[in-house]
Design a protein around this motif. Structure first.
Motif, PDB file in Angstrom:
ATOM      1  N   PHE A  64       8.381 -29.250  34.749  1.00 33.15           N
ATOM      2  CA  PHE A  64       9.707 -29.161  34.134  1.00 33.15           C
ATOM      3  C   PHE A  64       9.826 -27.797  33.468  1.00 33.15           C
ATOM      4  O   PHE A  64       8.822 -27.207  33.062  1.00 33.15           O
ATOM      5  CB  PHE A  64       9.839 -30.170  32.987  1.00 33.15           C
ATOM      6  CG  PHE A  64      10.054 -31.587  33.403  1.00 33.15           C
ATOM      7  CD1 PHE A  64      10.756 -31.917  34.552  1.00 33.15           C
ATOM      8  CD2 PHE A  64       9.595 -32.631  32.593  1.00 33.15           C
ATOM      9  CE1 PHE A  64      10.977 -33.237  34.894  1.00 33.15           C
ATOM     10  CE2 PHE A  64       9.809 -33.944  32.933  1.00 33.15           C
ATOM     11  CZ  PHE A  64      10.503 -34.247  34.091  1.00 33.15           C
ATOM     12  N   SER A  90       1.530 -30.729  33.969  1.00 32.78           N
ATOM     13  CA  SER A  90       0.977 -29.663  33.136  1.00 32.78           C
ATOM     14  C   SER A  90       1.342 -29.833  31.668  1.00 32.78           C
ATOM     15  O   SER A  90       1.069 -28.948  30.855  1.00 32.78           O
ATOM     16  CB  SER A  90       1.483 -28.317  33.638  1.00 32.78           C
ATOM     17  OG  SER A  90       2.901 -28.305  33.544  1.00 32.78           O
ATOM     18  N   THR A  92       4.460 -30.385  30.036  1.00 33.43           N
ATOM     19  CA  THR A  92       5.658 -29.780  29.434  1.00 33.43           C
ATOM     20  C   THR A  92       6.303 -30.704  28.397  1.00 33.43           C
ATOM     21  O   THR A  92       6.704 -30.249  27.325  1.00 33.43           O
ATOM     22  CB  THR A  92       6.703 -29.450  30.528  1.00 33.43           C
ATOM     23  OG1 THR A  92       6.020 -28.928  31.662  1.00 33.43           O
ATOM     24  CG2 THR A  92       7.725 -28.451  30.027  1.00 33.43           C
ATOM     25  N   GLU A 108      -1.608 -38.824  32.651  1.00 33.06           N
ATOM     26  CA  GLU A 108      -1.817 -37.995  33.845  1.00 33.06           C
ATOM     27  C   GLU A 108      -3.098 -38.463  34.526  1.00 33.06           C
ATOM     28  O   GLU A 108      -4.141 -38.582  33.896  1.00 33.06           O
ATOM     29  CB  GLU A 108      -1.903 -36.505  33.459  1.00 33.06           C
ATOM     30  CG  GLU A 108      -2.298 -35.562  34.566  1.00 33.06           C
ATOM     31  CD  GLU A 108      -1.463 -35.665  35.850  1.00 33.06           C
ATOM     32  OE1 GLU A 108      -0.228 -35.572  35.791  1.00 33.06           O
ATOM     33  OE2 GLU A 108      -2.067 -35.847  36.930  1.00 33.06           O
ATOM     34  N   ASP A 264      -4.049 -43.857  35.211  1.00 32.88           N
ATOM     35  CA  ASP A 264      -3.016 -44.211  36.182  1.00 32.88           C
ATOM     36  C   ASP A 264      -1.870 -44.881  35.418  1.00 32.88           C
ATOM     37  O   ASP A 264      -2.073 -45.926  34.797  1.00 32.88           O
ATOM     38  CB  ASP A 264      -3.672 -45.174  37.195  1.00 32.88           C
ATOM     39  CG  ASP A 264      -2.706 -45.745  38.200  1.00 32.88           C
ATOM     40  OD1 ASP A 264      -1.484 -45.558  38.061  1.00 32.88           O
ATOM     41  OD2 ASP A 264      -3.186 -46.413  39.139  1.00 32.88           O
ATOM     42  N   SER A 265      -0.700 -44.282  35.449  1.00 32.42           N
ATOM     43  CA  SER A 265       0.383 -44.797  34.597  1.00 32.42           C
ATOM     44  C   SER A 265       0.787 -46.220  34.966  1.00 32.42           C
ATOM     45  O   SER A 265       1.355 -46.933  34.154  1.00 32.42           O
ATOM     46  CB  SER A 265       1.590 -43.863  34.629  1.00 32.42           C
ATOM     47  OG  SER A 265       1.999 -43.669  35.943  1.00 32.42           O
TER      48      SER A 265
HETATM   49  C1  LIG Z   1       5.918 -33.671  39.482  1.00 34.50           C
HETATM   50  S1  LIG Z   1       4.406 -33.713  38.655  1.00 34.50           S
HETATM   51  C2  LIG Z   1       4.921 -33.814  36.971  1.00 34.50           C
HETATM   52  C3  LIG Z   1       5.161 -32.458  36.369  1.00 34.50           C
HETATM   53  C4  LIG Z   1       5.480 -32.510  34.898  1.00 34.50           C
HETATM   54  N1  LIG Z   1       6.826 -33.010  34.667  1.00 34.50           N
HETATM   55  C5  LIG Z   1       5.318 -31.143  34.243  1.00 34.50           C
HETATM   56  O1  LIG Z   1       6.241 -30.679  33.577  1.00 34.50           O
HETATM   57  O2  LIG Z   1       4.271 -30.508  34.423  1.00 34.50           O
HETATM   58  C6  LIG Z   1       3.825 -35.330  38.948  1.00 34.50           C
HETATM   59  C7  LIG Z   1       2.456 -35.622  38.349  1.00 34.50           C
HETATM   60  O3  LIG Z   1       2.182 -37.019  38.492  1.00 34.50           O
HETATM   61  C8  LIG Z   1       0.778 -37.154  38.575  1.00 34.50           C
HETATM   62  N2  LIG Z   1       0.481 -38.517  39.069  1.00 34.50           N
HETATM   63  C9  LIG Z   1       0.451 -38.982  40.342  1.00 34.50           C
HETATM   64  N3  LIG Z   1       0.151 -40.281  40.351  1.00 34.50           N
HETATM   65  C10 LIG Z   1      -0.013 -40.666  39.062  1.00 34.50           C
HETATM   66  C11 LIG Z   1      -0.339 -41.900  38.433  1.00 34.50           C
HETATM   67  N4  LIG Z   1      -0.549 -43.007  39.128  1.00 34.50           N
HETATM   68  N5  LIG Z   1      -0.398 -41.929  37.086  1.00 34.50           N
HETATM   69  C12 LIG Z   1      -0.197 -40.801  36.338  1.00 34.50           C
HETATM   70  N6  LIG Z   1       0.085 -39.604  36.897  1.00 34.50           N
HETATM   71  C13 LIG Z   1       0.196 -39.528  38.231  1.00 34.50           C
HETATM   72  C14 LIG Z   1       0.369 -36.017  39.494  1.00 34.50           C
HETATM   73  O4  LIG Z   1      -1.004 -35.714  39.352  1.00 34.50           O
HETATM   74  C15 LIG Z   1       1.285 -34.890  39.010  1.00 34.50           C
HETATM   75  O5  LIG Z   1       0.635 -34.113  38.056  1.00 34.50           O
END
Ligand SMILES: C[S@@+](CC[C@H](N)C(=O)[O-])C[C@H]1O[C@@H](n2cnc3c(N)ncnc32)[C@H](O)[C@@H]1O
Length: 447
Positions: A64, A90, A92, A108, A264-265
């Motif tokens: 973001f 990252s 944000t 994350e 894992d969310s």
């Molecule tokens: C589009 S990025 C998010 C970027 C974030 N908004 C930023 O500003 O940096 C999506 C993130 O979701 C993470 N992700 C994927 N599966 C996930 C899960 N099950 N639980 C938590 N995070 C996960 C990925 O590793 C990735 O870093």
């Protein structure tokens, strides 16, 4: 104190671009009259933010922009106590909340990225960091390289006889082993994490590969122009100083409670119990790219992965937006006619799909988002809202209209207000002609 509280907002303004104008937009279901700003503008993302404070600790293309997060907070109409981002990336959302003195929770799954977030929000002392840098340099001078420190790496990582390709020339790999051994010796976990993140930020630039949304590729004519140990020293010093500057400038910033959960969310959000005023996030898009591939060099070199089983396990914990590992596939509990039609259309194109699991993956992707939304529903404060930035995908001419499928699922789940609006168009893959076909949208949900 270097940065008295009254100046935080002003400092933010100086370092974060101003808030996007589209934010004053609609409330209520607005699917068909969505306002689309100029094609190609990247209001939600950080593509121009290389010089932004904290964003510059690690280049994360999909981040973001901080101004998106501040605008999302502003749009609540009241000062939130607690915000959350279940796909932290990252960090944000977390660092922006911290700079605004708001509590935040972020999740994350990628352990390197979780450390990037923790490094940004930890209250490091610039003075301690300065001493650590001096000690580190001395320790680097005393430490002999040891290739055994890299023995956990897959064969393609380090140059060797009879290999046709390698990510790091032997000289750089040996120098890296010294960096890693010196980082191992740092006793303070916050300082150790800071060094790890700074090293992670320069690894790809000190290698024979580049990484983009499609994964890892060798640079053209890489054999003739390989990096050197001196380049590693130079880039690390620049990165360290850049990140250090932000530590120094924002030292003494407000210490709101920032909870960074590495996990894992889909399951980790169950640990959260305090109400949340704003859940703001962008999940991976259902485009079959796995972030595990994109950040693979950092994950391996820094020791977050030690075996291919670790790699497979991490893939399993990511959202079902890709087909890199086999997993059970299910569909959302709440019905969406749009999703049913989409899966049916994909099934009809089965012989044109590059992987037979794509239709099932699409169903499971929405089940995963539904699980996250169930937790959001449980945690949302009465006046709070969820803001998701989502992107469409396309397979064999079948579009996955992610925002409107989520809109249908969220309505069926009982969210009282569901608004969908497009914010930009993304380029589709080369196989789909690379045309501007895919929408990125914001889905806004209220209880
Ligand atoms: C589009 S990025 C998010 C970027 C974030 N908004 C930023 O500003 O940096 C999506 C993130 O979701 C993470 N992700 C994927 N599966 C996930 C899960 N099950 N639980 C938590 N995070 C996960 C990925 O590793 C990735 O870093």
């Amino acid at each position: 104190m270097r940065n008295p509280p009254a100046r935080y907002l002003q400092t933010l303004q100086e370092h974060f671009a101003s808030a996007p104008t589209w934010f004053a937009c609609t409330e209520g279901m607005d699917t068909h009259n969505a306002r689309a700003p100029a094609t190609g503008s990247a209001l939600t993302t950080n593509q121009d933010g290389k010089g932004t404070a904290f964003q510059r600790w690690f280049h994360f293309k999909e981040a973001f922009s901080p101004s998106f997060v501040t605008a999302a907070i502003d749009s609540l109409g009241y000062r939130p106590q607690h915000i959350a981002d279940p796909f932290g990336g990252s960090g944000t959302s977390a660092i922006t909340a911290q700079l605004l003195s708001i509590d935040a929770t972020t999740v994350e799954v990628n352990p390197f990225l979780a450390d990037v977030i923790k490094a940004k929000v930890s209250s490091l002392s610039a003075e301690k960091l300065r001493h650590a840098a001096v000690d580190f340099q001395a320790s680097l001078g005393r430490t002999c390289s040891n290739v055994l420190r890299l023995s956990h790496l897959p064969p393609t990582f380090v140059e060797g006889p009879e290999k046709r390709r390698w990510i790091f020339p032997l000289s750089v790999a040996l120098h890296l082993s010294r960096y890693l051994m010196c980082i191992d010796q740092i006793a303070d976990p916050d300082i150790q994490r800071f060094f790890k993140v700074a090293l992670g930020a320069v690894l790809v630039d000190c290698s024979n590969v580049y990484v983009n949304g499609k994964g890892r590729r060798y640079r053209s004519a890489w054999q003739d122009n390989q990096p050197t140990p001196e380049k590693l020293d130079e880039l690390f010093a620049i990165q360290f100083n850049t990140s250090f500057e932000d530590v120094l400038r924002f030292e003494g910033r407000p210490q709101s409670r920032i909870n960074v959960i590495h996990g894992d969310s889909r399951t980790a959000l169950a640990q959260v119990s305090e109400p949340i005023d704003l859940v703001v996030f962008s999940p991976p898009y259902p485009n079959t790219f796995d972030y595990t591939d994109i950040y693979n060099v950092e994950l391996w070199v820094l020791g977050y992965l030690g075996s291919s089983a670790d790699n497979a396990q991490l893939r399993k914990e990511t959202l079902r937006s890709h087909v890199q590992v086999s997993r059970p596939y299910d569909v959302p509990l709440q019905s969406s006619q749009l999703l049913a039609r989409t899966i049916e259309a994909l099934n009809q194109q089965q012989d044109r799909l590059w992987d037979a699991n794509i239709p099932a993956m699409v169903g499971a992707y929405f089940r995963d988002l539904e699980i996250v939304l169930e937790q959001c529903q449980r945690l949302l404060a009465p006046s709070g809202k969820v803001m998701m930035v989502v992107g469409d995908s396309r397979y064999a001419d079948v579009s996955i209209d992610v925002a409107n499928v989520i809109g249908e699922i969220a309505s069926a789940m009982g969210f009282g207000s569901v608004a969908v609006r497009k914010v930009r168009q993304m380029r589709s893959s080369a196989q789909q002609g690379g045309r501007l076909l895919l929408a990125e949208s914001i889905v806004e949900l209220r209880s």
